[in-house]
Design a protein around this motif. Structure first.
Motif, PDB file in Angstrom:
ATOM      1  N   SER A   4       0.828  -1.201   0.000  1.00 12.51           N
ATOM      2  CA  SER A   4       0.000   0.000   0.000  1.00 12.51           C
ATOM      3  C   SER A   4       0.854   1.240   0.000  1.00 12.51           C
ATOM      4  CB  SER A   4      -0.934   0.029   1.220  1.00 12.51           C
ATOM      5  OG  SER A   4      -0.183   0.109   2.418  1.00 12.51           O
ATOM      6  N   VAL A   5       0.355   2.275  -0.655  1.00  5.60           N
ATOM      7  CA  VAL A   5       0.971   3.593  -0.641  1.00  5.60           C
ATOM      8  C   VAL A   5       0.048   4.502   0.143  1.00  5.60           C
ATOM      9  CG1 VAL A   5       1.679   5.555  -2.037  1.00  5.60           C
ATOM     10  CG2 VAL A   5       2.170   3.251  -2.816  1.00  5.60           C
ATOM     11  N   VAL A   6       0.539   5.043   1.255  1.00  5.18           N
ATOM     12  CA  VAL A   6      -0.281   5.825   2.163  1.00  5.18           C
ATOM     13  C   VAL A   6       0.283   7.231   2.276  1.00  5.18           C
ATOM     14  CG1 VAL A   6      -1.286   5.921   4.467  1.00  5.18           C
ATOM     15  CG2 VAL A   6      -0.709   3.711   3.469  1.00  5.18           C
ATOM     16  N   PRO A   7      -0.391   8.255   1.746  1.00  5.11           N
ATOM     17  CA  PRO A   7       0.096   9.621   1.881  1.00  5.11           C
ATOM     18  C   PRO A   7       0.214  10.020   3.343  1.00  5.11           C
ATOM     19  CG  PRO A   7      -1.631   9.502   0.238  1.00  5.11           C
ATOM     20  CD  PRO A   7      -1.620   8.181   0.963  1.00  5.11           C
ATOM     21  N   SER A   8       1.156  10.912   3.645  1.00  8.51           N
ATOM     22  CA  SER A   8       1.348  11.343   5.019  1.00  8.51           C
ATOM     23  C   SER A   8       0.101  12.055   5.534  1.00  8.51           C
ATOM     24  CB  SER A   8       2.544  12.294   5.114  1.00  8.51           C
ATOM     25  OG  SER A   8       2.324  13.443   4.339  1.00  8.51           O
ATOM     26  N   GLY A   9      -0.147  11.905   6.839  1.00 10.93           N
ATOM     27  CA  GLY A   9      -1.308  12.529   7.443  1.00 10.93           C
ATOM     28  C   GLY A   9      -2.603  11.884   7.015  1.00 10.93           C
ATOM     29  N   ALA A  10      -2.549  10.589   6.673  1.00  9.69           N
ATOM     30  CA  ALA A  10      -3.755   9.893   6.231  1.00  9.69           C
ATOM     31  C   ALA A  10      -4.829   9.982   7.305  1.00  9.69           C
ATOM     32  CB  ALA A  10      -3.428   8.428   5.938  1.00  9.69           C
ATOM     33  N   ALA A  11      -6.049  10.332   6.901  1.00  8.77           N
ATOM     34  CA  ALA A  11      -7.147  10.570   7.831  1.00  8.77           C
ATOM     35  C   ALA A  11      -8.077   9.369   7.870  1.00  8.77           C
ATOM     36  CB  ALA A  11      -7.921  11.807   7.383  1.00  8.77           C
ATOM     37  N   PRO A  12      -9.008   9.331   8.842  1.00  9.81           N
ATOM     38  CA  PRO A  12     -10.032   8.286   8.834  1.00  9.81           C
ATOM     39  C   PRO A  12     -10.773   8.273   7.505  1.00  9.81           C
ATOM     40  CG  PRO A  12     -10.074   9.497  10.893  1.00  9.81           C
ATOM     41  CD  PRO A  12      -9.114  10.228   9.993  1.00  9.81           C
ATOM     42  N   ARG A  13     -11.478   7.159   7.229  1.00 14.08           N
ATOM     43  CA  ARG A  13     -12.044   6.963   5.901  1.00 14.08           C
ATOM     44  C   ARG A  13     -12.929   8.110   5.439  1.00 14.08           C
ATOM     45  NH1 ARG A  13     -12.627   3.311   2.093  1.00 14.08           N
ATOM     46  NH2 ARG A  13     -14.527   3.311   0.847  1.00 14.08           N
ATOM     47  N   SER A  14     -13.835   8.622   6.302  1.00 21.31           N
ATOM     48  CA  SER A  14     -14.740   9.682   5.876  1.00 21.31           C
ATOM     49  C   SER A  14     -13.972  10.951   5.525  1.00 21.31           C
ATOM     50  CB  SER A  14     -15.776   9.968   6.967  1.00 21.31           C
ATOM     51  OG  SER A  14     -15.128  10.331   8.175  1.00 21.31           O
ATOM     52  N   ALA A  15     -13.020  11.310   6.394  1.00 19.21           N
ATOM     53  CA  ALA A  15     -12.209  12.493   6.114  1.00 19.21           C
ATOM     54  C   ALA A  15     -11.298  12.245   4.922  1.00 19.21           C
ATOM     55  CB  ALA A  15     -11.393  12.869   7.342  1.00 19.21           C
ATOM     56  N   GLY A  16     -10.807  11.002   4.803  1.00 18.42           N
ATOM     57  CA  GLY A  16      -9.953  10.668   3.664  1.00 18.42           C
ATOM     58  C   GLY A  16     -10.690  10.779   2.352  1.00 18.42           C
ATOM     59  N   ALA A  17     -11.965  10.381   2.359  1.00 14.22           N
ATOM     60  CA  ALA A  17     -12.768  10.488   1.137  1.00 14.22           C
ATOM     61  C   ALA A  17     -12.948  11.941   0.733  1.00 14.22           C
ATOM     62  CB  ALA A  17     -14.125   9.820   1.349  1.00 14.22           C
ATOM     63  N   LEU A  18     -13.180  12.800   1.719  1.00 12.76           N
ATOM     64  CA  LEU A  18     -13.341  14.221   1.426  1.00 12.76           C
ATOM     65  C   LEU A  18     -12.049  14.808   0.875  1.00 12.76           C
ATOM     66  CD1 LEU A  18     -14.976  16.819   1.491  1.00 12.76           C
ATOM     67  CD2 LEU A  18     -14.294  17.112   3.900  1.00 12.76           C
ATOM     68  N   ARG A  19     -10.929  14.448   1.486  1.00  9.96           N
ATOM     69  CA  ARG A  19      -9.637  14.941   1.006  1.00  9.96           C
ATOM     70  C   ARG A  19      -9.355  14.446  -0.402  1.00  9.96           C
ATOM     71  NH1 ARG A  19      -5.048  14.137   5.533  1.00  9.96           N
ATOM     72  NH2 ARG A  19      -3.831  14.767   3.721  1.00  9.96           N
ATOM     73  N   ALA A  20      -9.750  13.207  -0.693  1.00 10.63           N
ATOM     74  CA  ALA A  20      -9.541  12.667  -2.035  1.00 10.63           C
ATOM     75  C   ALA A  20     -10.346  13.447  -3.072  1.00 10.63           C
ATOM     76  CB  ALA A  20      -9.915  11.188  -2.071  1.00 10.63           C
ATOM     77  N   VAL A  21     -11.583  13.815  -2.712  1.00  7.82           N
ATOM     78  CA  VAL A  21     -12.431  14.590  -3.626  1.00  7.82           C
ATOM     79  C   VAL A  21     -11.826  15.968  -3.871  1.00  7.82           C
ATOM     80  CG1 VAL A  21     -14.669  15.725  -3.872  1.00  7.82           C
ATOM     81  CG2 VAL A  21     -14.553  13.372  -3.051  1.00  7.82           C
TER      82      VAL A  21
END
Length: 276
Positions: A4-21
């Motif tokens: 897996s490649v995990v960007p630094s400061g990876a957030a919980p799934r809901s916050a991660g989804a928002l950041r991805a958008v």
């Protein structure tokens, strides 16, 4: 093998989804600005250009996705050719392509030309989205495994995607559906295939339905699947952590690539990668 490649400061799934958008929107805005610069086919370098010698690493050829062009690879191309030991080129297949298999045949001609010009026997391919399927069809169905050392795919629907059913009027989109003849050909036995495959996939890739379709599962292929966390479809060719992992994947085993990308990203503060 789970990587897996995990960007630094990876957030919980809901916050991660928002950041991805949000990241997708930023990348889309930048890509729209660059898109006109990639419409024309790239000029090929003449023999004798940097990276065109037998002691260099195999040249890399980058293939864009559906409706896109080579401008999507501005950052990735720069990174892959940074040390001057690898010739990196992009290939625009026609936006009017109506058959993935025809695009694969043209890719085969382009690969032969690149080998002849650089003096190399084999090349590496990197395909984003549809570009990965075009490259895979060339490798598996047209004898391209004799020329392709490593094929890296970024968000490619290896098992087909059901997203955007309203696009089924386009024949290439129909070929990316799970029940298409093209995907049946790719699922057929491929004994002795000499190409190594590295497939990057993300749980936040909105164009992959289901998201696991971007994993490559085939009993006859040498495959390493790399899960990307917190990154969407458009950002895959542009994110620093993914770029670092792709660059090192072409230089050695993916495990070492991801480990080295983690060290680089941690030192630069741009991202981090880890082995799952």
């Amino acid at each position: 093998m789970g990587l897996s490649v995990v960007p630094s400061g990876a957030a919980p799934r809901s916050a991660g989804a928002l950041r991805a958008v949000v990241l997708e929107l930023v990348v889309l805005a930048g890509h729209l600005l660059l898109y006109p610069t990639g419409i024309a086919q790239e000029r090929t370098a003449p023999p004798g250009a940097p990276g065109n010698d037998r002691d260099a690493r195999p040249p890399a050829l980058l293939l864009h996705g559906f409706g896109d062009n080579r401008s999507v690879f501005v950052l990735l191309r720069r990174a892959l050719g940074a040390d001057g030991r690898r010739r990196v080129e992009t290939y625009n297949y026609s936006p009017f392509t109506c058959d993935l298999r025809a695009a694969a045949r043209l890719l085969g001609r382009r690969v032969e030309e690149l080998c002849a010009r650089t003096g190399q026997e084999r090349v590496d391919l990197v395909g984003h989205s549809l570009g990965g399927l075009v490259a895979r069809h060339y490798v598996q169905c047209l004898g391209g495994d004799a020329r392709v050392r490593t094929l890296v795919t970024l968000g490619t629907p290896h098992s087909g995607t059901t997203v955007a059913p309203f696009m089924d009027a386009h024949p290439v989109v129909r070929q990316m559906r799970p029940d298409s003849e093209v995907l049946a050909e790719l699922a057929a036995p491929a004994p002795g295939c000499r190409t190594r495959f590295v497939a990057f996939w993300s749980e936040f890739d909105a164009l992959m339905a289901p998201v696991h379709t971007a994993r490559l599962e085939h009993p006859d292929l040498l495959v390493e699947n790399v899960q990307v966390t917190g990154i969407g479809h458009l950002a895959l060719p542009a994110h620093p952590a993914v770029i670092a992992a792709v660059r090192r994947a072409l230089d050695g085993p993916v495990q070492a690539a991801v480990r080295d990308a983690s060290r680089d990203a941690s030192g630069e503060g741009s991202g981090a990668a880890s082995v799952a």
